[in-house]
Scaffold this motif. Sequence first.
Motif, PDB file in Angstrom:
ATOM      1  N   GLN A  40      -2.243   3.212   3.431  1.00  0.00           N
ATOM      2  CA  GLN A  40      -3.641   3.623   2.909  1.00  0.00           C
ATOM      3  C   GLN A  40      -4.519   2.364   3.438  1.00  0.00           C
ATOM      4  N   THR A  41      -6.149   2.679   3.420  1.00  0.00           N
ATOM      5  CA  THR A  41      -6.897   1.722   3.850  1.00  0.00           C
ATOM      6  C   THR A  41      -6.987   0.825   2.890  1.00  0.00           C
ATOM      7  N   ASP A  42      -6.890   1.025   1.386  1.00  0.00           N
ATOM      8  CA  ASP A  42      -7.084   0.311   0.392  1.00  0.00           C
ATOM      9  C   ASP A  42      -5.993  -0.660   0.285  1.00  0.00           C
ATOM     10  N   ASN A  61       2.246   4.738   7.838  1.00  0.00           N
ATOM     11  CA  ASN A  61       0.823   4.187   7.712  1.00  0.00           C
ATOM     12  C   ASN A  61       0.367   3.909   6.472  1.00  0.00           C
ATOM     13  N   GLY A  84       0.810  -1.298  -0.056  1.00  0.00           N
ATOM     14  CA  GLY A  84       0.155  -0.032  -0.063  1.00  0.00           C
ATOM     15  C   GLY A  84       0.863   1.207  -0.100  1.00  0.00           C
ATOM     16  N   GLN A  85       0.532   2.439  -0.135  1.00  0.00           N
ATOM     17  CA  GLN A  85       0.681   3.711  -0.403  1.00  0.00           C
ATOM     18  C   GLN A  85       1.030   4.097   1.121  1.00  0.00           C
ATOM     19  N   TYR A 117       6.472   9.112   2.660  1.00  0.00           N
ATOM     20  CA  TYR A 117       5.238   9.339   2.293  1.00  0.00           C
ATOM     21  C   TYR A 117       4.854   9.262   0.890  1.00  0.00           C
ATOM     22  N   VAL A 164       0.820   6.776   3.899  1.00  0.00           N
ATOM     23  CA  VAL A 164      -0.085   7.996   3.881  1.00  0.00           C
ATOM     24  C   VAL A 164       0.292   8.709   5.254  1.00  0.00           C
ATOM     25  N   VAL A 190      -5.972   0.270  10.770  1.00  0.00           N
ATOM     26  CA  VAL A 190      -4.813   0.664   9.748  1.00  0.00           C
ATOM     27  C   VAL A 190      -3.823  -0.511  10.011  1.00  0.00           C
ATOM     28  N   GLU A 223       0.098  -0.287  10.147  1.00  0.00           N
ATOM     29  CA  GLU A 223       1.228   0.730  10.373  1.00  0.00           C
ATOM     30  C   GLU A 223       2.578  -0.027  10.849  1.00  0.00           C
TER      31      GLU A 223
END
Length: 328
Positions: A217-219, A215, A197-198, A279, A200, A260, A262
């Motif tokens: 991303q949620t997707d 952290n 994931g990315q 980030y 964020v 999340v 993380e």
Amino acid sequence: MQVWNSMTEVPTDLPRTVVALGNFDGVHRGHRAVLRRVVELARAEDAMSVAVTFTPHPRVVHQPDAPHEEILSPEQRAVFLAETGIDALFLQRYTLDFAAQTPEEFVLSLFVRGLRACAVVVGRDVRFGKDNAGDFAEMVRLGREHGFAVAAVDDLPAEDGDGDARRCSSTWIRELLADGEVAQAAHVLGRNHVVAGQVVHGFARGRELGFPTANLQTDVAGMIPADGVYAGWLHDAEGTAWPAAVSIGSNPTFEGVARVVEAHVIDRPVERVEDFDLYGQLVEVEFVARLRGMVAYEGVEKLVAQMHQDVDQARAILDAAPQPPGRA
């Protein structure tokens, strides 16, 4: 590895092929045994090796209201399939119309006319065609009739947590990840489970407590294991693997926080966090072992003390674990 999304993308000068049929979710040890056999047969026959899979997963089409989570995203699955040495991946669009084909129509459209198969490799529990009417014996019969050989690969067993043998399967892996049993899942997969994931911006609570985190991303791509704290590796966009303590959950010590993923990079000095800017990067989190479940602590001091213990435990586990390429 070539990727074909429809028959119109298949080369018109396609040579004979050896085909593997399956969903290949997880590309686990059992899947790779099938794919190794396909590659071997293709080389022996001077043919092209092709993995045929479905998009979306048939269960999503037939049971749209039933929950279904795939182990890998389509992009992850393609990466792991390519690592098996397969020449091409054919993504068959799965619809109710496609599912309504008889077993013979299925074989003719996909294997005979579509991919010019000289051999098909399947598990002995294969089912295909309308209402899953086709089985292994029917595949063999249709192969004789339409000019392709059929090879079977037996189930590959693995020991479960009680020492009993169980067939390697995507269903078993989903159960293990849902329970947070990432080490056992790795045994069935043949590698550690990975999500991507990315990175964020979060609430920066970790940094305030002395444990800055990346952290996601949620997707997130890939099935997220059960809530808890894990030892693992954070792979940055440059391919460097950083030892990490990974937290999954809503952090019940603080209210109103969404679930999340993380990762805290172990032994990265807080004062140097500004030169470690992830980030916007697409990163991967690789899970090695589960440390504990998610717990609500009475006060920040107890939480920080537990986080120190988590980092110490994660460090010890990762120091003893096989080191991934590009380790920092």
